[in-house]
Design a protein around this motif. Structure first.
Motif, PDB file in Angstrom:
ATOM      1  N   GLU A 193      -9.266  -7.603   9.739  1.00 54.48           N
ATOM      2  CA  GLU A 193      -9.349  -9.023   9.392  1.00 54.48           C
ATOM      3  C   GLU A 193      -8.234  -9.468   8.456  1.00 54.48           C
ATOM      4  OE1 GLU A 193     -12.729  -6.806   7.224  1.00 54.48           O
ATOM      5  OE2 GLU A 193     -11.762  -6.819   9.184  1.00 54.48           O
ATOM      6  N   ASP A 194      -7.507  -8.520   7.853  1.00 54.25           N
ATOM      7  CA  ASP A 194      -6.381  -8.884   6.992  1.00 54.25           C
ATOM      8  C   ASP A 194      -5.090  -9.121   7.774  1.00 54.25           C
ATOM      9  OD1 ASP A 194      -7.894  -8.792   4.699  1.00 54.25           O
ATOM     10  OD2 ASP A 194      -7.486  -6.667   4.327  1.00 54.25           O
ATOM     11  N   ILE A 195      -5.086  -8.808   9.044  1.00 54.14           N
ATOM     12  CA  ILE A 195      -3.903  -9.033   9.879  1.00 54.14           C
ATOM     13  C   ILE A 195      -3.817 -10.517  10.214  1.00 54.14           C
ATOM     14  CG2 ILE A 195      -2.716  -8.391  11.999  1.00 54.14           C
ATOM     15  CD1 ILE A 195      -4.277  -5.804  12.026  1.00 54.14           C
ATOM     16  N   THR A 196      -2.662 -11.102   9.999  1.00 51.25           N
ATOM     17  CA  THR A 196      -2.484 -12.533  10.255  1.00 51.25           C
ATOM     18  C   THR A 196      -2.394 -12.808  11.751  1.00 51.25           C
ATOM     19  OG1 THR A 196      -0.070 -12.411  10.108  1.00 51.25           O
ATOM     20  CG2 THR A 196      -1.284 -12.750   8.055  1.00 51.25           C
ATOM     21  N   ASN A 197      -2.414 -14.098  12.093  1.00 51.67           N
ATOM     22  CA  ASN A 197      -2.331 -14.465  13.505  1.00 51.67           C
ATOM     23  C   ASN A 197      -0.960 -14.195  14.101  1.00 51.67           C
ATOM     24  OD1 ASN A 197      -0.989 -16.374  12.074  1.00 51.67           O
ATOM     25  ND2 ASN A 197      -2.079 -18.144  12.917  1.00 51.67           N
ATOM     26  N   THR A 198       0.041 -13.870  13.247  1.00 48.23           N
ATOM     27  CA  THR A 198       1.359 -13.475  13.747  1.00 48.23           C
ATOM     28  C   THR A 198       1.491 -11.951  13.833  1.00 48.23           C
ATOM     29  OG1 THR A 198       2.269 -13.553  11.495  1.00 48.23           O
ATOM     30  CG2 THR A 198       2.437 -15.554  12.837  1.00 48.23           C
ATOM     31  N   ASN A 199       0.365 -11.261  13.751  1.00 49.09           N
ATOM     32  CA  ASN A 199       0.338  -9.797  13.847  1.00 49.09           C
ATOM     33  C   ASN A 199       1.158  -9.155  12.723  1.00 49.09           C
ATOM     34  OD1 ASN A 199      -0.579  -7.409  15.040  1.00 49.09           O
ATOM     35  ND2 ASN A 199       1.309  -7.163  16.209  1.00 49.09           N
ATOM     36  N   ALA A 200       0.955  -9.633  11.507  1.00 46.21           N
ATOM     37  CA  ALA A 200       1.647  -9.103  10.332  1.00 46.21           C
ATOM     38  C   ALA A 200       0.639  -8.924   9.211  1.00 46.21           C
ATOM     39  CB  ALA A 200       2.781 -10.024   9.892  1.00 46.21           C
ATOM     40  N   ILE A 201       0.991  -8.105   8.242  1.00 46.05           N
ATOM     41  CA  ILE A 201       0.116  -7.848   7.102  1.00 46.05           C
ATOM     42  C   ILE A 201       0.974  -7.631   5.874  1.00 46.05           C
ATOM     43  CG2 ILE A 201       0.003  -5.347   7.515  1.00 46.05           C
ATOM     44  CD1 ILE A 201      -2.923  -5.495   6.538  1.00 46.05           C
ATOM     45  N   ASP A 202       0.509  -8.145   4.743  1.00 46.50           N
ATOM     46  CA  ASP A 202       1.211  -7.965   3.484  1.00 46.50           C
ATOM     47  C   ASP A 202       0.926  -6.581   2.919  1.00 46.50           C
ATOM     48  OD1 ASP A 202       2.242 -10.525   3.593  1.00 46.50           O
ATOM     49  OD2 ASP A 202       0.492 -11.395   2.597  1.00 46.50           O
ATOM     50  N   TYR A 203       1.907  -6.058   2.194  1.00 41.69           N
ATOM     51  CA  TYR A 203       1.784  -4.697   1.680  1.00 41.69           C
ATOM     52  C   TYR A 203       0.638  -4.569   0.683  1.00 41.69           C
ATOM     53  CZ  TYR A 203       3.501  -5.614  -3.025  1.00 41.69           C
ATOM     54  OH  TYR A 203       3.620  -6.049  -4.312  1.00 41.69           O
ATOM     55  N   ASP A 204       0.324  -5.660  -0.060  1.00 47.89           N
ATOM     56  CA  ASP A 204      -0.711  -5.559  -1.076  1.00 47.89           C
ATOM     57  C   ASP A 204      -2.117  -5.514  -0.496  1.00 47.89           C
ATOM     58  OD1 ASP A 204      -0.664  -8.110  -0.152  1.00 47.89           O
ATOM     59  OD2 ASP A 204      -0.603  -9.089  -2.117  1.00 47.89           O
ATOM     60  N   LYS A 205      -2.246  -5.609   0.831  1.00 46.27           N
ATOM     61  CA  LYS A 205      -3.543  -5.467   1.486  1.00 46.27           C
ATOM     62  C   LYS A 205      -3.683  -4.106   2.148  1.00 46.27           C
ATOM     63  CE  LYS A 205      -4.319 -10.395   2.363  1.00 46.27           C
ATOM     64  NZ  LYS A 205      -3.221 -10.865   1.533  1.00 46.27           N
ATOM     65  N   ILE A 206      -2.767  -3.200   1.857  1.00 48.33           N
ATOM     66  CA  ILE A 206      -2.822  -1.843   2.409  1.00 48.33           C
ATOM     67  C   ILE A 206      -3.434  -0.918   1.368  1.00 48.33           C
ATOM     68  CG2 ILE A 206      -1.491   0.053   3.375  1.00 48.33           C
ATOM     69  CD1 ILE A 206       0.646  -1.904   4.174  1.00 48.33           C
ATOM     70  N   ALA A 207      -4.543  -0.293   1.712  1.00 44.79           N
ATOM     71  CA  ALA A 207      -5.174   0.673   0.821  1.00 44.79           C
ATOM     72  C   ALA A 207      -4.467   2.028   0.942  1.00 44.79           C
ATOM     73  CB  ALA A 207      -6.655   0.826   1.147  1.00 44.79           C
ATOM     74  N   GLU A 208      -4.418   2.752  -0.161  1.00 43.76           N
ATOM     75  CA  GLU A 208      -3.722   4.045  -0.194  1.00 43.76           C
ATOM     76  C   GLU A 208      -2.298   3.889   0.336  1.00 43.76           C
ATOM     77  OE1 GLU A 208      -4.733   6.986  -1.490  1.00 43.76           O
ATOM     78  OE2 GLU A 208      -6.440   5.849  -2.227  1.00 43.76           O
ATOM     79  N   ALA A 209      -1.671   2.789  -0.043  1.00 45.51           N
ATOM     80  CA  ALA A 209      -0.329   2.496   0.471  1.00 45.51           C
ATOM     81  C   ALA A 209       0.681   3.505  -0.047  1.00 45.51           C
ATOM     82  CB  ALA A 209       0.083   1.081   0.068  1.00 45.51           C
ATOM     83  N   ARG A 210       1.559   3.908   0.826  1.00 48.26           N
ATOM     84  CA  ARG A 210       2.673   4.788   0.492  1.00 48.26           C
ATOM     85  C   ARG A 210       3.946   4.140   1.026  1.00 48.26           C
ATOM     86  NH1 ARG A 210      -1.121   6.248  -1.807  1.00 48.26           N
ATOM     87  NH2 ARG A 210      -1.974   8.357  -2.060  1.00 48.26           N
ATOM     88  N   VAL A 211       4.760   3.632   0.116  1.00 53.15           N
ATOM     89  CA  VAL A 211       6.010   2.964   0.479  1.00 53.15           C
ATOM     90  C   VAL A 211       7.157   3.754  -0.121  1.00 53.15           C
ATOM     91  CG1 VAL A 211       7.354   0.844   0.360  1.00 53.15           C
ATOM     92  CG2 VAL A 211       4.867   0.720   0.541  1.00 53.15           C
ATOM     93  N   SER A 212       8.071   4.162   0.706  1.00 48.18           N
ATOM     94  CA  SER A 212       9.207   4.968   0.256  1.00 48.18           C
ATOM     95  C   SER A 212      10.485   4.367   0.832  1.00 48.18           C
ATOM     96  CB  SER A 212       9.058   6.420   0.714  1.00 48.18           C
ATOM     97  OG  SER A 212      10.224   7.169   0.423  1.00 48.18           O
ATOM     98  N   TYR A 213      11.442   4.127  -0.068  1.00 50.46           N
ATOM     99  CA  TYR A 213      12.742   3.611   0.364  1.00 50.46           C
ATOM    100  C   TYR A 213      13.824   4.414  -0.347  1.00 50.46           C
ATOM    101  CZ  TYR A 213      16.746   0.541   1.057  1.00 50.46           C
ATOM    102  OH  TYR A 213      17.972   0.046   1.402  1.00 50.46           O
ATOM    103  N   GLY A 214      14.659   5.027   0.424  1.00 45.96           N
ATOM    104  CA  GLY A 214      15.721   5.846  -0.145  1.00 45.96           C
ATOM    105  C   GLY A 214      16.806   6.069   0.883  1.00 45.96           C
ATOM    106  N   GLY A 215      17.722   6.960   0.560  1.00 46.56           N
ATOM    107  CA  GLY A 215      18.819   7.222   1.474  1.00 46.56           C
ATOM    108  C   GLY A 215      19.443   8.569   1.221  1.00 46.56           C
ATOM    109  N   ARG A 216      20.309   8.918   2.120  1.00 49.81           N
ATOM    110  CA  ARG A 216      21.076  10.148   1.994  1.00 49.81           C
ATOM    111  C   ARG A 216      22.417   9.946   2.673  1.00 49.81           C
ATOM    112  NH1 ARG A 216      17.019  11.227   5.768  1.00 49.81           N
ATOM    113  NH2 ARG A 216      17.729  11.834   7.855  1.00 49.81           N
ATOM    114  N   GLY A 217      23.398  10.660   2.177  1.00 50.33           N
ATOM    115  CA  GLY A 217      24.742  10.513   2.700  1.00 50.33           C
ATOM    116  C   GLY A 217      25.764  10.755   1.608  1.00 50.33           C
TER     117      GLY A 217
END
Length: 238
Positions: A193-217
């Motif tokens: 029910e947290d999914i919007t009508n555009t088939n998207a969801i905000d990160y703050d509505k994700i339980a046990e959220a794991r977000v990782s952003y990094g790089g290598r090179g």
């Protein structure tokens, strides 16, 4: 000594061979054999038998304008909107001061106070035998000011449907520019029910959220301390 140097230089042999030369162009080949185009195996829902009805424009299980296009089964895709703007500002200041003073004398002691001069040195005054003073002063100041901002969009796949109806999602995105690779990962549990009508969801509505952003090179390698320095920092106790 020579084998150790050879092993250390082995990962960079490819770069050493290209010094002073332009990068080699890859040969023409079958596109289906490329690593990015290899056969993909992803979580998929159980197959359903589609029933066709005679003289009907619709068929069971077909996607249509009247069907909810939001992700709800294993293998469906939805968009995760990441807009993290965290700010923390703390400032503490503590000041404590204490001063104590004690004084004691023995001007009269059952008439024996006059005999103290015979026992004690001449410099001792019976009226002020003991005098104590103490003082303490403590001041502490602390400050924390942190600001983080991450704004991204990434597509995730429904990998499981929990017994209560919640969806487990996971997604990964990789972007390579020259010799630098940026990777974004997201995973967690969401409510349908947290999914919007555009088939998207905000990160703050994700339980046990794991977000990782990094790089290598190349750039990331330069920004990191060498392995020897990292080991030295770990094993040294001071």
């Amino acid at each position: 000594m020579i084998p150790a140097i050879a092993l250390a230089l082995l990962p960079g042999c490819g770069r050493l061979a290209e010094i002073g030369q332009a990068p080699q162009i890859s040969a023409i080949g079958n596109p289906a054999l490329q690593t990015e185009a290899r056969t993909i195996s992803m979580p998929m829902p159980a197959p359903t038998i589609l029933e066709r009805e005679p003289s009907s424009l619709w068929r069971t299980g077909a996607r249509s304008f009247f069907r909810d296009q939001r992700a709800k089964t294993v293998g469906d895709i939805l968009t995760v909107l990441i807009d993290i703007e965290d700010r923390a500002q703390l400032q503490n200041q503590t000041q404590r001061r204490r001063a104590n003073s004690e004084s004691a004398g023995l001007p009269a002691f059952f008439g024996f106070e006059q005999q103290l001069s015979d026992v004690l040195p001449d410099e001792v005054d019976p009226d002020s035998l003991v005098e104590l003073e103490s003082g303490s002063d403590s001041t502490g100041t602390g400050s924390v000011n942190r600001t983080e901002r991450i704004t991204m969009r990434v597509a995730a796949v429904v990998t499981d449907v929990l017994p209560n109806g919640n969806l487990v999602i996971a997604g990964r995105q990789e972007v390579r520019v020259n010799f630098e690779l940026r990777e974004l990962r997201v995973a967690g549990v969401i409510r349908p029910e947290d999914i919007t009508n555009t088939n998207a969801i905000d990160y703050d509505k994700i339980a046990e959220a794991r977000v990782s952003y990094g790089g290598r090179g190349h750039i990331s390698d330069v920004q990191q301390p060498r392995y020897g320095q990292q080991i030295f920092d770990i094993i040294m106790p001071w």
